[in-house]
Design a protein around this motif. Structure first.
Motif, PDB file in Angstrom:
ATOM      1  N   UNK A   1      70.986 -21.024  77.073  1.00 44.41           N
ATOM      2  CA  UNK A   1      71.079 -21.509  75.694  1.00 44.41           C
ATOM      3  C   UNK A   1      69.735 -22.038  75.205  1.00 44.41           C
ATOM      4  N   UNK A   2      68.994 -22.706  76.086  1.00 40.85           N
ATOM      5  CA  UNK A   2      67.677 -23.213  75.722  1.00 40.85           C
ATOM      6  C   UNK A   2      66.719 -22.078  75.392  1.00 40.85           C
ATOM      7  N   UNK A   3      66.747 -21.028  76.205  1.00 42.44           N
ATOM      8  CA  UNK A   3      65.884 -19.882  75.945  1.00 42.44           C
ATOM      9  C   UNK A   3      66.257 -19.200  74.632  1.00 42.44           C
ATOM     10  N   UNK A   4      67.554 -19.095  74.380  1.00 38.87           N
ATOM     11  CA  UNK A   4      68.001 -18.493  73.128  1.00 38.87           C
ATOM     12  C   UNK A   4      67.561 -19.327  71.935  1.00 38.87           C
ATOM     13  N   UNK A   5      67.693 -20.659  72.059  1.00 38.33           N
ATOM     14  CA  UNK A   5      67.258 -21.534  70.974  1.00 38.33           C
ATOM     15  C   UNK A   5      65.752 -21.441  70.762  1.00 38.33           C
ATOM     16  N   UNK A   6      65.017 -21.289  71.852  1.00 39.80           N
ATOM     17  CA  UNK A   6      63.567 -21.148  71.757  1.00 39.80           C
ATOM     18  C   UNK A   6      63.200 -19.886  70.978  1.00 39.80           C
ATOM     19  N   UNK A   7      63.907 -18.807  71.265  1.00 43.66           N
ATOM     20  CA  UNK A   7      63.664 -17.564  70.537  1.00 43.66           C
ATOM     21  C   UNK A   7      63.982 -17.727  69.053  1.00 43.66           C
ATOM     22  N   UNK A   8      65.060 -18.430  68.753  1.00 45.16           N
ATOM     23  CA  UNK A   8      65.422 -18.656  67.357  1.00 45.16           C
ATOM     24  C   UNK A   8      64.366 -19.483  66.645  1.00 45.16           C
ATOM     25  N   UNK A   9      63.849 -20.489  67.344  1.00 46.08           N
ATOM     26  CA  UNK A   9      62.805 -21.323  66.746  1.00 46.08           C
ATOM     27  C   UNK A   9      61.574 -20.486  66.425  1.00 46.08           C
ATOM     28  N   UNK A  10      61.173 -19.641  67.363  1.00 43.65           N
ATOM     29  CA  UNK A  10      60.004 -18.792  67.118  1.00 43.65           C
ATOM     30  C   UNK A  10      60.237 -17.849  65.938  1.00 43.65           C
ATOM     31  N   UNK A  11      61.436 -17.303  65.873  1.00 47.83           N
ATOM     32  CA  UNK A  11      61.761 -16.406  64.769  1.00 47.83           C
ATOM     33  C   UNK A  11      61.723 -17.139  63.435  1.00 47.83           C
ATOM     34  N   UNK A  12      62.268 -18.366  63.417  1.00 44.80           N
ATOM     35  CA  UNK A  12      62.267 -19.145  62.179  1.00 44.80           C
ATOM     36  C   UNK A  12      60.854 -19.554  61.778  1.00 44.80           C
ATOM     37  N   UNK A  13      60.024 -19.830  62.774  1.00 45.60           N
ATOM     38  CA  UNK A  13      58.636 -20.170  62.461  1.00 45.60           C
ATOM     39  C   UNK A  13      57.920 -18.981  61.834  1.00 45.60           C
ATOM     40  N   UNK A  14      58.155 -17.805  62.369  1.00 42.72           N
ATOM     41  CA  UNK A  14      57.546 -16.611  61.785  1.00 42.72           C
ATOM     42  C   UNK A  14      58.055 -16.389  60.356  1.00 42.72           C
ATOM     43  N   UNK A  15      59.351 -16.577  60.187  1.00 42.43           N
ATOM     44  CA  UNK A  15      59.913 -16.409  58.859  1.00 42.43           C
ATOM     45  C   UNK A  15      59.334 -17.434  57.892  1.00 42.43           C
ATOM     46  N   UNK A  16      59.185 -18.668  58.364  1.00 44.73           N
ATOM     47  CA  UNK A  16      58.599 -19.704  57.525  1.00 44.73           C
ATOM     48  C   UNK A  16      57.160 -19.360  57.147  1.00 44.73           C
ATOM     49  N   UNK A  17      56.398 -18.846  58.127  1.00 45.85           N
ATOM     50  CA  UNK A  17      55.018 -18.441  57.850  1.00 45.85           C
ATOM     51  C   UNK A  17      54.973 -17.334  56.809  1.00 45.85           C
ATOM     52  N   UNK A  18      55.863 -16.363  56.969  1.00 48.62           N
ATOM     53  CA  UNK A  18      55.931 -15.239  56.028  1.00 48.62           C
ATOM     54  C   UNK A  18      56.222 -15.734  54.615  1.00 48.62           C
ATOM     55  N   UNK A  19      57.217 -16.600  54.496  1.00 47.21           N
ATOM     56  CA  UNK A  19      57.617 -17.081  53.171  1.00 47.21           C
ATOM     57  C   UNK A  19      56.545 -17.970  52.542  1.00 47.21           C
ATOM     58  N   UNK A  20      55.892 -18.792  53.380  1.00 48.67           N
ATOM     59  CA  UNK A  20      54.841 -19.651  52.828  1.00 48.67           C
ATOM     60  C   UNK A  20      53.650 -18.832  52.351  1.00 48.67           C
ATOM     61  N   UNK A  21      53.296 -17.775  53.118  1.00 41.65           N
ATOM     62  CA  UNK A  21      52.207 -16.905  52.680  1.00 41.65           C
ATOM     63  C   UNK A  21      52.592 -16.168  51.403  1.00 41.65           C
TER      64      UNK A  21
END
Length: 688
Positions: free
Chosen positions: A314-334
């Motif tokens: 579950x921790x690894x899955x949450x880590x992957x989700x966090x990375x995905x959300x960070x990328x999405x946040x970067x995309x939207x902010x740019x």
């Protein structure tokens, strides 16, 4: 029949065979108690002797017609030798674990009233007993066989002397058991520490800034705060998911369904709440119900190895989700950084329309004679944002000591040229001089002279920027979206490398970005001694941050041979340029050389700071940091005292103050230089 202080009355017979009551010394009875009666040992260890008249009569009757027991004879013969400190220590050691003894405790056990303490006899009795005791001792000595006594002595001594050895062995065994237990505990603690350290190392890969304060490993009462109940519910939901998985594995469908139902109830009760005050009133009941079913699941399903494995997954899955959300946040902010708010777009359109309705004679700014006067303070501002440019000009003039000596050279593109002119015609900067130019009217700025324009016209660059099938999603590799910002395509961004060409009659000029705010008088920068350098700028490196290796590709031999990877970077946004030294060093020629070498973007990615670091390498004089404070467009932790003490604050980053994603805590420094009651701003619904 009497007693003395060291014995009790017993019956015996003299060497002549006559029956009479004899006195045995206390030592004889002591040995008798050691061997025959363990209960007497209990009493002896505390220095208390009891005697019973009834028992005395029985002993006297049974002993008159037979010889003394060998233990008694042994004791009588060797009284003094046996009553040593060593023997008494042994007796005490064997009775210490029996607990304290008192007269009251004996009375509570309904002992016979005929029992009495030794030592409570009258003085007359004591003297009589002493005499009789001496007589009996002498008579008994003649009746004892020496050989028999010696044999018995050895046997009895071995029994007495063995006691300390046994005690020592017992203590040794106890110490060994304690040592083994301590070793096992220590070993267990070491394993626990290793597991904890491993877990900490794994957790470092998870971005704590995204996760916030929430942690499933916290101690419930360690830090009480406003979201403790919310975090407890999240903890329960995590464990519920773990047990649902284990219930499926262990074929417990009923328990799994019960956990699933409680999980759904908790999810509904939690909703979007982030603090305890946002929770539904039924949250407490849901917590209790979930706690009961989790307790039941623990009893039936708990397996340390399985639970650990599931939590790790579950921790690894949450880590992957966090990375995905960070990328999405970067995309939207740019993406947001690329856009122009509707209000500013509206403002530009209205101003452009009104400008073209003006007659030519009304489009002229006053005091044009100051534009080439090298004795005045000249500013270069290149922007396509009318509102941002107005803040830079207004903040500079409002904090200037002699506004009439300041000259602003604004350059914009063809699309915003009318709007920029109209705004400053309607809102002139007091006694200061202002002039607006169109970059598209610089005939010398063409692809044959400027490498950037030539590269932008190439097929490879057009494909990079304008290809129809170009990926725009995160999964398709838009990590370089930052460098596809339209500002990198605009010559307004690269015009800073041609300052002597744009202003050939000026000696010094202060370059300002349009995302800055001036808070103090800047005329002191013209008197700064640059020591023959071309560029005066504030350095941005701190320890390992913002050094050359962050911006340049040092795997390329051209970069590695000519530059130091640990050289300190500096900031664009507020730079004082010595244009005489610029011409002497041929800065524009250096820029062209390196820009031509980077046609395939192998030396650095797009932008103006990397070529600026290369072009002004060794030619930059560091200014005091208070002149220029950066980070208000990306760093929420800029010190307030640094901001207040800065001459210029810079909103570098994606969170520009005119965008909705601007940081609220810093926006007021920018908005205070805007008159939101202006008719144009009200009509375009621009407000604080």
């Amino acid at each position: 029949m009497g007693t003395n202080k060291r014995g009790i009355t017993v019956a015996g017979k003299s060497s002549k065979g006559g029956g009479y009551g004899s006195r045995l010394p206390g030592a004889a009875i002591l040995i008798f108690c050691l061997v025959v009666s363990p209960s007497f040992l209990f009493l002896v260890g505390r220095g208390i002797f009891y005697t019973s008249s009834t028992d005395q009569d029985k002993i006297s009757t049974s002993s008159r017609n037979q010889d003394l027991d060998w233990r008694e004879r042994l004791a009588l013969q060797h009284v003094k030798s046996l009553l040593t400190r060593e023997v008494m220590d042994v007796i005490k050691a064997n009775t210490n674990d029996l607990g304290p003894l008192s007269l009251d405790s004996f009375r509570k056990t309904n002992l016979s009233a005929s029992w009495k303490f030794v030592g409570q006899e009258t003085p007359a009795e004591n003297s009589a007993l002493s005499f009789e005791n001496n007589q009996r001792g002498a008579a008994i000595k003649h009746d004892i066989s020496r050989n028999k006594v010696d044999a018995s002595l050895e046997e009895d001594r071995s029994q007495v002397i063995d006691a300390p050895a046994k005690v020592a062995r017992r203590q040794l065994r106890q110490k060994r058991r304690e040592k083994r237990a301590a070793d096992l505990v220590k070993q267990d603690e070491e394993v626990t520490v290793k597991l904890e350290n491993a877990a900490i190392e794994r957790s470092k890969s998870v971005d704590s800034a995204v996760l916030g304060k929430y942690s499933i490993w916290r101690k419930e009462n360690e830090n009480e705060n406003a979201d403790s109940t919310v975090r407890l519910m999240r903890d329960q939901m995590i464990m519920a998911r773990v047990y649902i998985s284990l219930a499926t594995m262990k074929d417990k469908p009923d328990l799994g369904r019960e956990l699933q139902n409680r999980l759904k109830e908790s999810q509904r009760a939690l909703g979007e709440a982030t603090t305890d005050s946002d929770l539904h009133h039924s949250a407490t009941e849901k917590i209790k119900a979930m706690g009961q079913v989790l307790s039941k699941a623990r009893e039936q399903l708990y397996d340390c190895k399985l639970v650990t494995g599931k939590l790790r997954a579950m921790l690894q899955s949450a880590d992957e989700q966090v990375r995905s959300l960070k990328k999405q946040s970067t995309f939207l902010s740019q993406l947001a950084a690329k856009t122009i708010p509707n209000g500013i777009h509206c403002l530009s359109l209205r101003l452009t329309i009104d400008y073209h309705m003006l007659s030519p004679e009304k489009r002229i700014f006053p005091r044009s004679e100051n534009l080439e006067n090298p004795n005045l303070y000249h500013y270069a501002l290149f922007s396509d944002n009318v509102l941002a440019a107005s803040v830079v000009v207004n903040s500079t003039i409002m904090n200037a000591k002699e506004p009439e000596k300041h000259v602003f050279h604004l350059v914009t593109d063809k699309l915003n040229f009318g709007a920029m002119n109209m705004w400053f015609l309607l809102n002139p900067p007091g006694k200061a001089t202002i002039h607006v130019e169109n970059v598209d009217e610089f005939k010398w700025l063409n692809s044959s002279y400027c490498p950037v324009l030539r590269q932008l016209e190439s097929a490879a660059m057009k494909e990079y920027y304008f290809k129809a099938a170009h990926p725009t999603t995160l999964s398709a590799g838009s990590s370089n979206l930052k460098y596809r910002n339209p500002k990198y395509l605009s010559m307004l961004n690269h015009l800073r490398f041609y300052l002597p060409k744009v202003y050939p009659k000026l000696d010094k000029i202060l370059f300002l970005d349009d995302d800055i705010v001036v808070q103090k008088d800047l005329t002191g920068l013209w008197s700064v001694d640059l020591h023959g350098k071309v560029n005066g700028a504030v350095e941005t490196c701190g320890e390992s941050f913002h050094r050359f290796d962050k911006y340049l590709n040092f795997s390329n031999p051209h970069i590695a041979r000519n530059f130091d990877p640990n050289a300190c970077g500096w900031a664009y946004g507020m730079n004082i340029f010595d244009l005489k030294a610029w011409k002497k060093k041929d800065i524009t020629g250096i820029y062209h050389k390196w820009q031509n070498m980077n046609e395939d973007r192998v030396l650095w990615k797009l932008g103006t700071l990397p070529p600026g670091l290369i072009t002004f390498y060794g030619l930059t004089h560091p200014l005091e940091k208070s002149w220029h404070v950066l980070g208000l467009g990306y760093n929420p932790s800029v010190d307030r005292s640094e901001i207040d003490g800065a001459a210029v604050i810079h909103y570098n980053g994606n969170m520009k103050p005119w965008l909705e994603l601007a940081m609220t805590k810093y926006r007021s420094y920018w908005t205070k230089y805007i008159k939101f009651d202006h008719p144009y701003l009200r009509n375009c619904k621009l407000s604080e």
